[in-house]
Design an enzyme around this catalytic site. Structure first.
Site, mmCIF file in Angstrom:
data_model
loop_
_atom_site.group_PDB
_atom_site.id
_atom_site.type_symbol
_atom_site.label_atom_id
_atom_site.label_comp_id
_atom_site.label_asym_id
_atom_site.label_seq_id
_atom_site.Cartn_x
_atom_site.Cartn_y
_atom_site.Cartn_z
ATOM 1 N N ASP A 1 -6.020 -9.092 6.346
ATOM 2 C CA ASP A 1 -6.990 -9.579 6.094
ATOM 3 C C ASP A 1 -6.243 -11.125 5.675
ATOM 4 O OD1 ASP A 1 -8.569 -8.279 5.677
ATOM 5 O OD2 ASP A 1 -9.140 -8.819 3.314
ATOM 6 N N LYS B 1 8.651 -0.987 1.961
ATOM 7 C CA LYS B 1 8.788 -1.060 0.130
ATOM 8 C C LYS B 1 9.921 0.096 -0.264
ATOM 9 C CE LYS B 1 8.682 -3.481 -3.361
ATOM 10 N NZ LYS B 1 9.993 -5.080 -2.968
ATOM 11 N N TYR C 1 -5.225 5.822 0.065
ATOM 12 C CA TYR C 1 -6.132 6.116 0.316
ATOM 13 C C TYR C 1 -6.416 7.209 0.799
ATOM 14 C CZ TYR C 1 -7.146 0.787 1.765
ATOM 15 O OH TYR C 1 -7.184 0.087 2.163
ATOM 16 N N ASP D 1 7.079 -7.494 0.612
ATOM 17 C CA ASP D 1 6.782 -8.499 0.043
ATOM 18 C C ASP D 1 7.190 -10.186 0.377
ATOM 19 O OD1 ASP D 1 9.161 -7.019 -0.422
ATOM 20 O OD2 ASP D 1 9.155 -7.612 -2.841
ATOM 21 N N ASP E 1 -4.052 -2.820 4.415
ATOM 22 C CA ASP E 1 -4.859 -3.537 4.684
ATOM 23 C C ASP E 1 -4.636 -5.208 4.367
ATOM 24 O OD1 ASP E 1 -7.986 -3.751 3.847
ATOM 25 O OD2 ASP E 1 -6.867 -3.262 1.818
#
Ligand code: IPM
Ligand code: MG
Length: 355
Positions: A245, A185, A136, A217, A241
């Site tokens: 959601d 990750k 970001y 994942d 983020d």
């Protein structure tokens, strides 16, 4: 006590209006509120999505109540003028590095989850998302390359950035079920290897909290397979983020979930922070009295708790919301027909009966 109110775009003003009616009902002594422009609304009025006066107002407050930003009219503007830059600017300028996004099933609403009701019922998790770093805020750019336009967004994390958000997560977990799942990750990314090593270091300060690591994942898969396994999820800006959601959809409606963004600054009343519903500006339903104000009202409750030190009032607001939902006062997002205003009315009438 000062609250800066930045309602923003789309359904932001409608849902924030209901939160403001709730706070008026509480009649807190010594509270002053200031309203400022932000997002596409601010761009249209002042030529910038985060005008200097708005930033100043936010800085001068004990807490910021934020609606939503995002306006299709602004989609073609250069990046620095797009409404989303306002929230990113507030997060970085105000040093709000810790984003807390709780997601818990509301009793009686399990059927609105796309998951099996027994899975939805078991959800009670907190996403602790780092908010000032990652792709970001890394170097970004674009150039013409051999394969046509070429773009880049640099992902980076320093140990000090990881350390402070890890402390936030472990401290939060101590007040919950004492388990942290750190999501990264690390099988591919250098940032994630530093992330993981640093989280392991910080964990030594919290021997009462269990730590596990999960690749992002796998975490996405586990969240739909068995979401009840998660207590506190600690992760970076981008993964957080996405996973937050996903968590909100698992609960049933994005219209129900609130968030807090906190920094290090302490005020006379608590920790300075910005509070926003996790839904966006939903331009398709804006101005139609259809949006669910629950997430905005629950964001206000988080503000009362973290920034104003009004734990009891926060609890009252949360109970009033639970009662409203269990009374079946539901908006269109939950298959009901209650309007934004009617949901606000119901929360307020429940609130006056709760001591
Ligand atoms: C969120 C939003 C923002 C983000 C956007 C609006 C910049 O999706 O708060 O989750 O990506 O952080
Ligand atoms: Mg998001």
């Amino acid at each position: 006590m000062k609250i800066a109110v930045l309602a923003g775009d789309g359904i932001g003003p409608e849902v924030i209006a209901e939160a403001l009616r709730v706070i008026e009902t509480l009649a807190l002594p010594g509270l002053t509120m200031f309203e400022g422009d932000v997002g596409g609304t601010a761009y249209k009025r002042h030529g910038h999505p985060l005008p200097a006066e708005t930033l100043q107002m936010a800085r001068a407050a004990d807490g910021v109540l934020f609606g939503a930003v995002g306006d299709p009219d602004c989609d073609d503007l250069p990046r620095e003028y797009r409404p989303e830059q306002a929230i990113l600017g507030l997060r970085s300028e105000l040093g709000l590095f810790a984003n807390l996004r709780p997601a818990a099933g509301f009793p009686g609403l399990e059927d609105f989850s796309p998951l099996k009701p027994e899975l939805a019922r078991g959800i009670d998790l907190l996403v602790v998302r780092e908010l000032n770093g990652d792709v970001y805020f890394g170097n970004k750019g674009e150039r013409d390359g051999e394969g046509g336009r070429e773009g880049w967004d640099m992902m980076s994390y320093s140990q000090s950035e990881v350390r402070r958000i890890a402390h936030t997560a472990f401290a939060a977990a101590q007040k919950r079920r004492r388990k942290v799942t750190s999501v990264d990750k690390a099988n591919v990314l250098e940032t994630s290897r530093i992330w993981r090593d640093t989280v392991i270091e910080v964990a030594r300060d919290y021997p009462d909290v269990a730590l596990e690591h999960m690749y992002v994942d796998n975490a996405a898969m586990q969240m739909v397979r068995s979401p009840g396994q998660f207590d506190t999820i600690l992760t970076g800006n981008l993964f957080g983020d996405i996973l937050s959601d996903q968590a909100s959809a698992c609960v049933g409606s994005i219209g129900l979930l609130a968030s807090a963004s906190l920094g290090e600054r302490q005020t006379a009343f608590g920790t300075f922070g910005l509070y926003e519903p996790i839904h966006g500006s939903a331009p398709d339903i804006a101005g139609r009295n259809k949006a669910n104000p629950v997430a905005a009202i629950l964001s206000l409750a988080m503000l009362l708790r973290h920034s104003l030190g009004r734990d009891a009032d926060a609890g009252r607001v949360e109970r009033a919301v639970s009662q409203t939902l269990s009374d079946g006062v539901l908006g269109a997002d939950l298959g009901g027909s209650a309007t934004t205003r009617e949901i606000g009315d119901a929360v307020i009438s429940a609130l006056v009966t709760i001591s």
